[in-house]
Design a protein around this motif. Structure first.
Motif, mmCIF file in Angstrom:
data_model
loop_
_atom_site.group_PDB
_atom_site.id
_atom_site.type_symbol
_atom_site.label_atom_id
_atom_site.label_comp_id
_atom_site.label_asym_id
_atom_site.label_seq_id
_atom_site.Cartn_x
_atom_site.Cartn_y
_atom_site.Cartn_z
ATOM 1 N N MET A 1 26.749 -27.537 -0.297
ATOM 2 C CA MET A 1 27.138 -26.814 -1.497
ATOM 3 C C MET A 1 26.974 -25.309 -1.301
ATOM 4 O O MET A 1 27.870 -24.530 -1.637
ATOM 5 C CB MET A 1 26.302 -27.291 -2.681
ATOM 6 C CG MET A 1 26.726 -26.704 -4.011
ATOM 7 S SD MET A 1 25.777 -27.380 -5.377
ATOM 8 C CE MET A 1 26.575 -28.966 -5.539
ATOM 9 N N ARG A 2 25.843 -24.902 -0.746
ATOM 10 C CA ARG A 2 25.602 -23.471 -0.496
ATOM 11 C C ARG A 2 26.655 -22.900 0.445
ATOM 12 O O ARG A 2 27.128 -21.778 0.262
ATOM 13 C CB ARG A 2 24.207 -23.253 0.084
ATOM 14 C CG ARG A 2 23.107 -23.286 -0.930
ATOM 15 C CD ARG A 2 21.775 -22.794 -0.352
ATOM 16 N NE ARG A 2 21.416 -23.432 0.907
ATOM 17 C CZ ARG A 2 20.730 -24.572 1.011
ATOM 18 N NH1 ARG A 2 20.336 -25.208 -0.071
ATOM 19 N NH2 ARG A 2 20.429 -25.062 2.199
ATOM 20 N N PHE A 3 27.007 -23.667 1.464
ATOM 21 C CA PHE A 3 28.011 -23.214 2.425
ATOM 22 C C PHE A 3 29.336 -22.921 1.723
ATOM 23 O O PHE A 3 29.924 -21.859 1.910
ATOM 24 C CB PHE A 3 28.204 -24.270 3.525
ATOM 25 C CG PHE A 3 29.334 -23.966 4.453
ATOM 26 C CD1 PHE A 3 29.187 -23.027 5.464
ATOM 27 C CD2 PHE A 3 30.557 -24.605 4.326
ATOM 28 C CE1 PHE A 3 30.234 -22.736 6.327
ATOM 29 C CE2 PHE A 3 31.601 -24.331 5.179
ATOM 30 C CZ PHE A 3 31.446 -23.387 6.186
ATOM 31 N N LEU A 4 29.800 -23.866 0.919
ATOM 32 C CA LEU A 4 31.086 -23.681 0.236
ATOM 33 C C LEU A 4 31.018 -22.571 -0.813
ATOM 34 O O LEU A 4 31.975 -21.802 -0.972
ATOM 35 C CB LEU A 4 31.552 -24.991 -0.402
ATOM 36 C CG LEU A 4 32.001 -26.060 0.591
ATOM 37 C CD1 LEU A 4 32.256 -27.379 -0.128
ATOM 38 C CD2 LEU A 4 33.242 -25.622 1.360
ATOM 39 N N MET A 5 29.909 -22.473 -1.510
ATOM 40 C CA MET A 5 29.758 -21.410 -2.518
ATOM 41 C C MET A 5 29.753 -20.032 -1.839
ATOM 42 O O MET A 5 30.342 -19.085 -2.353
ATOM 43 C CB MET A 5 28.474 -21.604 -3.319
ATOM 44 C CG MET A 5 28.440 -22.858 -4.164
ATOM 45 S SD MET A 5 29.538 -22.832 -5.569
ATOM 46 C CE MET A 5 28.639 -21.788 -6.675
ATOM 47 N N ALA A 6 29.101 -19.934 -0.691
ATOM 48 C CA ALA A 6 29.076 -18.660 0.033
ATOM 49 C C ALA A 6 30.466 -18.272 0.523
ATOM 50 O O ALA A 6 30.758 -17.093 0.703
ATOM 51 C CB ALA A 6 28.106 -18.740 1.211
ATOM 52 N N ARG A 7 31.314 -19.247 0.740
ATOM 53 C CA ARG A 7 32.699 -18.976 1.146
ATOM 54 C C ARG A 7 33.575 -18.561 -0.025
ATOM 55 O O ARG A 7 34.744 -18.276 0.145
ATOM 56 C CB ARG A 7 33.306 -20.212 1.814
ATOM 57 C CG ARG A 7 32.755 -20.527 3.181
ATOM 58 C CD ARG A 7 33.208 -19.460 4.159
ATOM 59 N NE ARG A 7 32.773 -19.729 5.499
ATOM 60 C CZ ARG A 7 33.574 -20.097 6.491
ATOM 61 N NH1 ARG A 7 34.846 -20.253 6.280
ATOM 62 N NH2 ARG A 7 33.082 -20.304 7.681
ATOM 63 N N GLY A 8 33.028 -18.591 -1.251
ATOM 64 C CA GLY A 8 33.765 -18.110 -2.410
ATOM 65 C C GLY A 8 34.502 -19.163 -3.197
ATOM 66 O O GLY A 8 35.352 -18.833 -4.030
ATOM 67 N N PHE A 9 34.182 -20.429 -2.969
ATOM 68 C CA PHE A 9 34.815 -21.488 -3.749
ATOM 69 C C PHE A 9 34.030 -21.676 -5.047
ATOM 70 O O PHE A 9 32.806 -21.550 -5.065
ATOM 71 C CB PHE A 9 34.876 -22.790 -2.946
ATOM 72 C CG PHE A 9 35.768 -22.689 -1.744
ATOM 73 C CD1 PHE A 9 37.148 -22.666 -1.876
ATOM 74 C CD2 PHE A 9 35.231 -22.584 -0.467
ATOM 75 C CE1 PHE A 9 37.972 -22.551 -0.776
ATOM 76 C CE2 PHE A 9 36.047 -22.473 0.647
ATOM 77 C CZ PHE A 9 37.423 -22.456 0.494
ATOM 78 N N SER A 10 34.743 -21.997 -6.120
ATOM 79 C CA SER A 10 34.098 -22.141 -7.428
ATOM 80 C C SER A 10 33.194 -23.367 -7.458
ATOM 81 O O SER A 10 33.375 -24.319 -6.691
ATOM 82 C CB SER A 10 35.162 -22.254 -8.525
ATOM 83 O OG SER A 10 35.822 -23.500 -8.438
ATOM 84 N N GLY A 11 32.228 -23.335 -8.361
ATOM 85 C CA GLY A 11 31.293 -24.448 -8.491
ATOM 86 C C GLY A 11 31.992 -25.757 -8.795
ATOM 87 O O GLY A 11 31.626 -26.808 -8.264
#
Length: 161
Positions: A125-135
């Motif tokens: 989850m942290r990886f995808l959030m850091a890439r700028g994808f919405s929650g």
């Protein structure tokens, strides 16, 4: 007049390498100019001749970053480069429609399989959030929801020899 030619030459050199925003060029040319008005004249001339275009710059950033980053991250990058919300609105709205598919592709390249432990799920989850994808998109990817176009993108095995 020689300094103006030098500034124009520097600006064209930067633009030949990749698209730049007006504010980026302003920052890069500032150490080489005597005053800000001189840079403004050069940039106005380049813009009137079509060498400098904010629309092309936005399209370039979106094209380069879309495969690996979410809309929020691209929006942030464009903002840092001096692009206004109005200038980035249309390209980012188009990008929004493919957010789930892009997030799933990034997740699959990095992880490939769903997390079995909460700690690993949090890491993904942290990886995808850091890439700028919405929650919301991140939760959908981690739940295993496939993008609608995912089935269409899969090759048809019946046609293979």
């Amino acid at each position: 007049m020689q300094a103006t030619l030098s500034l124009k030459g520097r600006a064209l050199k930067y633009l030949a390498a990749r698209e730049h925003s007006r504010s980026e060029l302003m920052r890069k040319l500032a150490p080489h100019a005597e005053d800000r008005a001189e840079i403004e004249r050069v940039l106005d001339d380049l813009q009137s001749r079509g060498f400098l275009s904010e629309e092309r710059f936005v399209a370039s950033v979106v094209h380069r970053r879309a495969a690996g980053h979410g809309t929020a991250r691209i929006r942030q990058e464009l903002s840092l480069k001096g692009i206004t919300a109005d200038q980035m609105r249309a390209p980012l709205e188009e990008l929004q429609s493919s957010e789930l598919a892009r997030a799933h592709a990034v997740w699959a390249r990095r992880f490939g399989s769903p997390a079995t432990e909460p700690r690993e799920q949090a890491r993904q989850m942290r990886f995808l959030m850091a890439r700028g994808f919405s929650g919301d998109v991140v939760r959908r990817v981690l739940k295993g929801e496939l993008p609608e176009s995912f089935d269409d993108a899969a090759p048809d095995t019946d046609d293979l020899p």
